[in-house]
Motif scaffolding. Structure first.
Motif, PDB file in Angstrom:
ATOM      1  N   THR A  45      38.128  94.603  21.664  1.00 54.80           N
ATOM      2  CA  THR A  45      36.677  94.771  21.516  1.00 54.80           C
ATOM      3  C   THR A  45      36.326  95.769  20.418  1.00 54.80           C
ATOM      4  OG1 THR A  45      36.604  96.551  23.153  1.00 54.80           O
ATOM      5  CG2 THR A  45      36.324  94.294  23.969  1.00 54.80           C
ATOM      6  N   GLY A  46      37.347  96.399  19.837  1.00 54.01           N
ATOM      7  CA  GLY A  46      37.095  97.375  18.789  1.00 54.01           C
ATOM      8  C   GLY A  46      36.854  98.777  19.315  1.00 54.01           C
ATOM      9  N   LYS A  47      36.963  98.973  20.614  1.00 46.85           N
ATOM     10  CA  LYS A  47      36.750 100.303  21.195  1.00 46.85           C
ATOM     11  C   LYS A  47      37.999 101.152  21.047  1.00 46.85           C
ATOM     12  CE  LYS A  47      33.291  99.183  24.650  1.00 46.85           C
ATOM     13  NZ  LYS A  47      32.962  99.240  26.090  1.00 46.85           N
ATOM     14  N   SER A  48      37.794 102.439  20.873  1.00 48.54           N
ATOM     15  CA  SER A  48      38.927 103.363  20.833  1.00 48.54           C
ATOM     16  C   SER A  48      39.427 103.601  22.249  1.00 48.54           C
ATOM     17  CB  SER A  48      38.494 104.690  20.212  1.00 48.54           C
ATOM     18  OG  SER A  48      37.611 105.376  21.090  1.00 48.54           O
ATOM     19  N   ALA A  49      40.590 104.207  22.349  1.00 56.42           N
ATOM     20  CA  ALA A  49      41.159 104.512  23.663  1.00 56.42           C
ATOM     21  C   ALA A  49      40.213 105.396  24.464  1.00 56.42           C
ATOM     22  CB  ALA A  49      42.521 105.187  23.496  1.00 56.42           C
ATOM     23  N   ILE A  50      39.598 106.371  23.820  1.00 59.61           N
ATOM     24  CA  ILE A  50      38.675 107.265  24.522  1.00 59.61           C
ATOM     25  C   ILE A  50      37.444 106.496  24.994  1.00 59.61           C
ATOM     26  CG2 ILE A  50      37.111 109.234  24.209  1.00 59.61           C
ATOM     27  CD1 ILE A  50      39.360 110.567  22.601  1.00 59.61           C
ATOM     28  N   GLN A  51      36.942 105.586  24.183  1.00 68.34           N
ATOM     29  CA  GLN A  51      35.798 104.770  24.605  1.00 68.34           C
ATOM     30  C   GLN A  51      36.166 103.884  25.790  1.00 68.34           C
ATOM     31  OE1 GLN A  51      35.096 103.037  20.747  1.00 68.34           O
ATOM     32  NE2 GLN A  51      33.221 104.231  20.461  1.00 68.34           N
ATOM     33  N   LEU A  52      37.380 103.342  25.796  1.00 67.04           N
ATOM     34  CA  LEU A  52      37.836 102.514  26.913  1.00 67.04           C
ATOM     35  C   LEU A  52      37.915 103.318  28.212  1.00 67.04           C
ATOM     36  CD1 LEU A  52      40.715 100.415  25.334  1.00 67.04           C
ATOM     37  CD2 LEU A  52      38.545  99.552  26.205  1.00 67.04           C
ATOM     38  N   ALA A  53      38.162 104.607  28.096  1.00 66.74           N
ATOM     39  CA  ALA A  53      38.340 105.465  29.270  1.00 66.74           C
ATOM     40  C   ALA A  53      37.033 106.031  29.801  1.00 66.74           C
ATOM     41  CB  ALA A  53      39.301 106.599  28.921  1.00 66.74           C
ATOM     42  N   GLU A  54      35.921 105.562  29.304  1.00 65.90           N
ATOM     43  CA  GLU A  54      34.618 106.087  29.729  1.00 65.90           C
ATOM     44  C   GLU A  54      34.525 106.139  31.251  1.00 65.90           C
ATOM     45  OE1 GLU A  54      29.881 105.057  29.225  1.00 65.90           O
ATOM     46  OE2 GLU A  54      31.341 104.030  27.996  1.00 65.90           O
ATOM     47  N   GLY A  55      34.146 107.307  31.753  1.00 67.64           N
ATOM     48  CA  GLY A  55      34.000 107.507  33.189  1.00 67.64           C
ATOM     49  C   GLY A  55      35.291 107.914  33.893  1.00 67.64           C
ATOM     50  N   LYS A  56      36.394 107.924  33.189  1.00 70.50           N
ATOM     51  CA  LYS A  56      37.694 108.278  33.769  1.00 70.50           C
ATOM     52  C   LYS A  56      38.089 109.649  33.212  1.00 70.50           C
ATOM     53  CE  LYS A  56      38.735 103.408  33.975  1.00 70.50           C
ATOM     54  NZ  LYS A  56      39.478 102.286  33.455  1.00 70.50           N
ATOM     55  N   THR A  76      48.915 117.979   7.096  1.00 70.25           N
ATOM     56  CA  THR A  76      50.073 117.746   6.229  1.00 70.25           C
ATOM     57  C   THR A  76      49.957 116.461   5.415  1.00 70.25           C
ATOM     58  OG1 THR A  76      51.274 116.591   7.975  1.00 70.25           O
ATOM     59  CG2 THR A  76      51.629 118.974   7.802  1.00 70.25           C
ATOM     60  N   ASN A  77      49.003 115.600   5.740  1.00 73.36           N
ATOM     61  CA  ASN A  77      48.842 114.333   5.021  1.00 73.36           C
ATOM     62  C   ASN A  77      48.122 114.548   3.698  1.00 73.36           C
ATOM     63  OD1 ASN A  77      49.912 112.440   6.967  1.00 73.36           O
ATOM     64  ND2 ASN A  77      48.181 113.038   8.237  1.00 73.36           N
ATOM     65  N   GLU A  78      48.630 113.951   2.662  1.00 69.26           N
ATOM     66  CA  GLU A  78      47.958 114.004   1.362  1.00 69.26           C
ATOM     67  C   GLU A  78      46.603 113.306   1.420  1.00 69.26           C
ATOM     68  OE1 GLU A  78      48.523 115.386  -1.748  1.00 69.26           O
ATOM     69  OE2 GLU A  78      49.976 116.560  -0.620  1.00 69.26           O
ATOM     70  N   ASP A  79      46.525 112.247   2.211  1.00 69.16           N
ATOM     71  CA  ASP A  79      45.294 111.478   2.347  1.00 69.16           C
ATOM     72  C   ASP A  79      44.495 112.074   3.501  1.00 69.16           C
ATOM     73  OD1 ASP A  79      43.273 109.653   2.625  1.00 69.16           O
ATOM     74  OD2 ASP A  79      44.575 107.972   3.164  1.00 69.16           O
ATOM     75  N   TYR A  80      43.514 112.906   3.192  1.00 72.54           N
ATOM     76  CA  TYR A  80      42.802 113.575   4.265  1.00 72.54           C
ATOM     77  C   TYR A  80      41.812 112.668   4.988  1.00 72.54           C
ATOM     78  CZ  TYR A  80      38.862 114.572   1.105  1.00 72.54           C
ATOM     79  OH  TYR A  80      37.802 114.473   0.255  1.00 72.54           O
ATOM     80  N   SER A  81      41.738 111.389   4.609  1.00 70.70           N
ATOM     81  CA  SER A  81      40.921 110.452   5.376  1.00 70.70           C
ATOM     82  C   SER A  81      41.498 110.275   6.784  1.00 70.70           C
ATOM     83  CB  SER A  81      40.805 109.108   4.664  1.00 70.70           C
ATOM     84  OG  SER A  81      42.051 108.453   4.627  1.00 70.70           O
ATOM     85  N   ILE A  82      42.793 110.542   6.954  1.00 67.32           N
ATOM     86  CA  ILE A  82      43.405 110.491   8.282  1.00 67.32           C
ATOM     87  C   ILE A  82      42.776 111.561   9.172  1.00 67.32           C
ATOM     88  CG2 ILE A  82      45.569 110.869   9.548  1.00 67.32           C
ATOM     89  CD1 ILE A  82      46.962 109.653   7.011  1.00 67.32           C
ATOM     90  N   THR A  83      42.604 112.746   8.621  1.00 71.30           N
ATOM     91  CA  THR A  83      41.953 113.832   9.362  1.00 71.30           C
ATOM     92  C   THR A  83      40.530 113.436   9.719  1.00 71.30           C
ATOM     93  OG1 THR A  83      43.294 115.464   8.188  1.00 71.30           O
ATOM     94  CG2 THR A  83      41.277 116.267   9.251  1.00 71.30           C
ATOM     95  N   LEU A  84      39.805 112.874   8.774  1.00 78.77           N
ATOM     96  CA  LEU A  84      38.420 112.466   9.026  1.00 78.77           C
ATOM     97  C   LEU A  84      38.363 111.364  10.085  1.00 78.77           C
ATOM     98  CD1 LEU A  84      37.011 112.517   5.387  1.00 78.77           C
ATOM     99  CD2 LEU A  84      36.975 114.333   7.120  1.00 78.77           C
ATOM    100  N   ASN A  85      39.366 110.484  10.102  1.00 79.92           N
ATOM    101  CA  ASN A  85      39.426 109.441  11.123  1.00 79.92           C
ATOM    102  C   ASN A  85      39.585 110.061  12.512  1.00 79.92           C
ATOM    103  OD1 ASN A  85      39.621 106.684  12.107  1.00 79.92           O
ATOM    104  ND2 ASN A  85      41.794 107.109  12.389  1.00 79.92           N
ATOM    105  N   TYR A  86      40.458 111.053  12.644  1.00 78.18           N
ATOM    106  CA  TYR A  86      40.615 111.725  13.933  1.00 78.18           C
ATOM    107  C   TYR A  86      39.300 112.347  14.384  1.00 78.18           C
ATOM    108  CZ  TYR A  86      45.697 111.223  13.568  1.00 78.18           C
ATOM    109  OH  TYR A  86      46.972 110.731  13.466  1.00 78.18           O
ATOM    110  N   LEU A  87      38.584 112.953  13.457  1.00 78.01           N
ATOM    111  CA  LEU A  87      37.285 113.541  13.801  1.00 78.01           C
ATOM    112  C   LEU A  87      36.298 112.465  14.230  1.00 78.01           C
ATOM    113  CD1 LEU A  87      37.013 116.203  10.968  1.00 78.01           C
ATOM    114  CD2 LEU A  87      37.374 116.632  13.415  1.00 78.01           C
ATOM    115  N   ALA A  88      36.285 111.342  13.525  1.00 69.96           N
ATOM    116  CA  ALA A  88      35.380 110.242  13.859  1.00 69.96           C
ATOM    117  C   ALA A  88      35.694 109.663  15.239  1.00 69.96           C
ATOM    118  CB  ALA A  88      35.454 109.148  12.797  1.00 69.96           C
ATOM    119  N   LEU A  89      36.956 109.721  15.640  1.00 72.41           N
ATOM    120  CA  LEU A  89      37.361 109.211  16.950  1.00 72.41           C
ATOM    121  C   LEU A  89      37.068 110.205  18.076  1.00 72.41           C
ATOM    122  CD1 LEU A  89      40.716 107.473  16.031  1.00 72.41           C
ATOM    123  CD2 LEU A  89      38.624 106.364  16.837  1.00 72.41           C
ATOM    124  N   GLY A  90      36.638 111.408  17.714  1.00 71.29           N
ATOM    125  CA  GLY A  90      36.245 112.376  18.735  1.00 71.29           C
ATOM    126  C   GLY A  90      37.098 113.620  18.839  1.00 71.29           C
ATOM    127  N   ALA A  91      38.025 113.831  17.907  1.00 75.12           N
ATOM    128  CA  ALA A  91      38.805 115.073  17.936  1.00 75.12           C
ATOM    129  C   ALA A  91      37.866 116.252  17.707  1.00 75.12           C
ATOM    130  CB  ALA A  91      39.891 115.049  16.868  1.00 75.12           C
TER     131      ALA A  91
END
Length: 159
Positions: A45-56, A76-91
């Motif tokens: 469905t395109g939901k992240s793991a955290i979204q799937l766990a809603e209410g749990k 440590t990643n040269e491509d800091y879009s990985i960091t931004l992705n973690y933030l977008a996922l709720g880190a």
């Protein structure tokens, strides 16, 4: 690519999703301990793991902690879009590791100015202190990275 238990990664995706959907805290925790990357797990469905766990709440806490740890490691990643992705996922941008350091501390020591700016834009605490009383600015100075130190100094004075 296989995990240490011999399963294909795509199979582990399905196992994690099934464990979340069935509210199986022990299985979620075991998968995370085996190194399953919660940030890469998307359901059909395109939901992240955290979204799937809603209410749990317990499962959300496990997933959030795993995501926060991935965020801290991402400097440590040269491509800091990985960091931004973690933030977008709720880190949590101000999550602290065992030494009290945030991603901004680590990035100040190791990374490029662009990552520092992105973290600050995401709400990173420029004045946050680690367990030894060191700020991100002090990390930049300790690294000898004059550009990062200058940037943080200017941003701290403006903020």
């Amino acid at each position: 690519m296989r995990d240490p238990g011999g399963r294909q990664n795509s199979e582990l995706d399905l196992v994690l999703i099934a464990a979340i959907e069935s509210d199986n805290e022990a299985e979620v925790e075991a998968l995370l301990e085996r190194g399953v990357d919660v940030a890469k797990r998307q359901s059909s469905t395109g939901k992240s793991a955290i979204q799937l766990a809603e209410g749990k709440n317990t499962i959300i806490k496990l997933l959030q902690t795993a995501l926060n740890r991935k965020l801290i490691e991402s400097y440590t990643n040269e491509d800091y879009s990985i960091t931004l992705n973690y933030l977008a996922l709720g880190a949590e941008v101000n999550y602290r590791d065992e030494n009290g350091a945030t991603i901004l501390h680590h990035a100040a020591y190791h990374s490029r100015i662009e990552l520092l700016a992105a973290l600050l834009e995401a709400g990173a605490d420029i004045n946050g202190l680690d367990n030894n009383g060191n700020s991100p600015f002090m990390y930049a100075c300790a690294s000898g990275n004059i550009e990062n130190a200058k940037e943080l100094w200017q941003l701290a004075r403006i903020g």
